[in-house]
Design an enzyme around this catalytic site. Structure first.
Site, PDB file in Angstrom:
ATOM      1  N   ASN A 208       5.446   3.459  -9.580  1.00 27.50           N
ATOM      2  CA  ASN A 208       4.959   4.850  -9.465  1.00 27.50           C
ATOM      3  C   ASN A 208       3.739   5.106  -8.749  1.00 27.50           C
ATOM      4  OD1 ASN A 208       2.983   4.898 -11.841  1.00 27.50           O
ATOM      5  ND2 ASN A 208       4.564   4.043 -12.973  1.00 27.50           N
ATOM      6  N   TYR A 209       3.464   6.489  -8.808  1.00 28.25           N
ATOM      7  CA  TYR A 209       2.246   6.933  -7.921  1.00 28.25           C
ATOM      8  C   TYR A 209       0.909   6.834  -8.872  1.00 28.25           C
ATOM      9  CZ  TYR A 209       5.481   8.783  -4.674  1.00 28.25           C
ATOM     10  OH  TYR A 209       6.442   8.984  -3.892  1.00 28.25           O
TER      11      TYR A 209
END
Ligand code: CTP
Length: 399
Positions: A208-209
């Protein structure tokens, strides 16, 4: 932290004296009152006018002001100061300070000072490595002075090595950290931070970011307040400011859980800041999945363990467990529900609907919920400021 603080900046005769002009500017900008004392040799490098203009105070250099005969009291100055920083500190001044050679205004004031003293050495690498310099620095440390070790890099001699005075921004950071109230002294804090990477094959993962900025800001804040800090960290590029912060690097949610569980039993405060992948591929393919196949590959997922909920079940009386909630809808009710389901003492909500909040940004906007049903919503702030708000709330709850 430096607002209204009285700082004596001692400047000695080294090339790095030019950096002390920037240091003066930064200290004044941070709200400190700065009194510069220069050794006679320092004036060969930078004119006193530069420092008096930047600090807004006449520079002191001699025991008497030449044209008026007025005595400059090193005793009064020593009592006035909340902190004293010698930057740059040459080998000669370090030697004089270590051995009480009070032959100039700077060393005399140092000997009279009641406030904490910081020393930022700057010299050539061989002078820095010389046994007499090392011994003198050890002596200064043994008197309770704080040494801001020089960095490695290209020196005035064009040789490369250890001896560059630490950058002014770092020195200001060290000074302001010193004045932070140590309200977490003796506490052990664990923080999960960053994303987890769930491996698919040797070149691919589910992730994920998350960049870890919020988790590391929390770690730095806890260390500033005197805690001993461990970060269980997914793969990130950020680094802690304080080298005493222990980092346990992990990749997957299962590794993160294992590391967190090992440390948790001996922890006072645990903050679950990581963006843990909720699912992982049910198996890892040893060789790269190739494109030239007829059928499109299907990745089957399995549920990852919930680290916060697991620690919530293992929590003992006296331990304080904090979670984060990143929501897009029904934010408040989802956050409260997560806090109860995971047995947390506090949850920090950030909504992806708020501009400047969430992954990768340097800012965050949070609402903090505590077990007593209280909630406080804060403005958009830098992540270090949010970290400070979070620890203020934790400290209030612990009281
Ligand atoms: N968390 C965790 N382990 C997981 C998932 C989440 O420790 N496997 C922690 C996070 O670090 C955070 C809190 O639980 O402190 C809430 O995370 P969040 O992703 O908002 O919630 P989830 O439980 O994953 O629920 P959902 O994704 O359905 O919102």
């Amino acid at each position: 932290m430096l607002k209204g603080k009285h700082i004596i900046l001692g400047v000695t005769g080294g090339i790095a004296a030019y950096k002390s002009a920037i240091l003066t500017r930064l200290l004044v900008k941070a709200g400190a009152e700065v009194q510069v004392i220069m050794t006679p040799a320092a004036k060969q490098f930078v004119a006193p006018l530069t420092f008096s203009t930047l600090s807004g105070k006449p520079v002191i250099s001699e025991f008497f002001t030449a044209n008026t005969g007025q005595w400059n009291s090193h005793v009064d100055l020593g009592l006035w100061a909340d902190a004293m920083i010698i930057a740059p500190a040459t080998a000669s001044t370090i030697g004089k300070m270590a051995n009480g050679v009070a032959d100039n205004m700077l060393v005399t004031t140092y000997l009279s000072a009641k406030a904490p003293v910081f020393v930022a050495p700057a010299m050539d690498l061989d002078m820095m490595a010389h046994p007499s310099t090392r011994r003198n620095l050890e002596l200064l440390k043994s008197y309770g002075n704080h040494i801001i070790e020089p960095a490695e890099g290209e020196l005035a001699s064009h040789l490369v090595g250890k001896g560059r005075m630490e950058e002014p921004e770092k020195i200001v950071q060290v000074l302001s950290n010193f004045f932070v109230p140590k309200d977490l002294a003796g506490k052990k804090v664990i923080i999960t931070a960053g994303p987890t990477y769930e491996k698919i094959d040797p070149v691919r993962f589910i992730g994920n970011y998350s960049t870890g900025k919020m988790g590391y800001a929390l770690a730095d804040e806890a260390a500033r307040r005197g805690a001993s800090v461990t970060v269980v960290s997914g793969p990130v590029a950020v680094k802690p400011q304080d080298s005493d912060i222990k980092i346990i690097p992990v990749q997957t949610a299962r590794q993160m859980l294992e590391a967190a569980q090992t440390v948790f039993a001996d922890t006072d405060i645990a903050i679950m800041c990581a963006a843990v992948a909720d699912y992982a591929p049910d198996h890892y393919t040893d060789s790269k999945i190739k494109r030239e196949k007829d059928e499109i590959p299907v990745i089957h997922l399995v549920k990852n363990p919930d680290i916060a909920a697991t620690l919530g079940r293992e929590k003992q009386p006296g331990q304080f467990l904090v979670g984060f909630a990143l929501e897009t809808d029904s934010e408040q009710s989802n956050a409260r529900e997560k806090m109860h389901r995971k047995n947390l003492d506090m949850i920090v909500l950030n909504s992806l609907r708020d501009k400047g909040a969430g992954f990768g940004t340097d800012t965050n906007k949070v609402t903090i919920f505590t077990g007593e049903g209280m909630s406080v919503t804060y403005d958009l702030k830098s992540k270090p400021q949010v970290a400070s708000d979070i620890f203020d709330s934790i400290v209030r709850c612990l009281k």
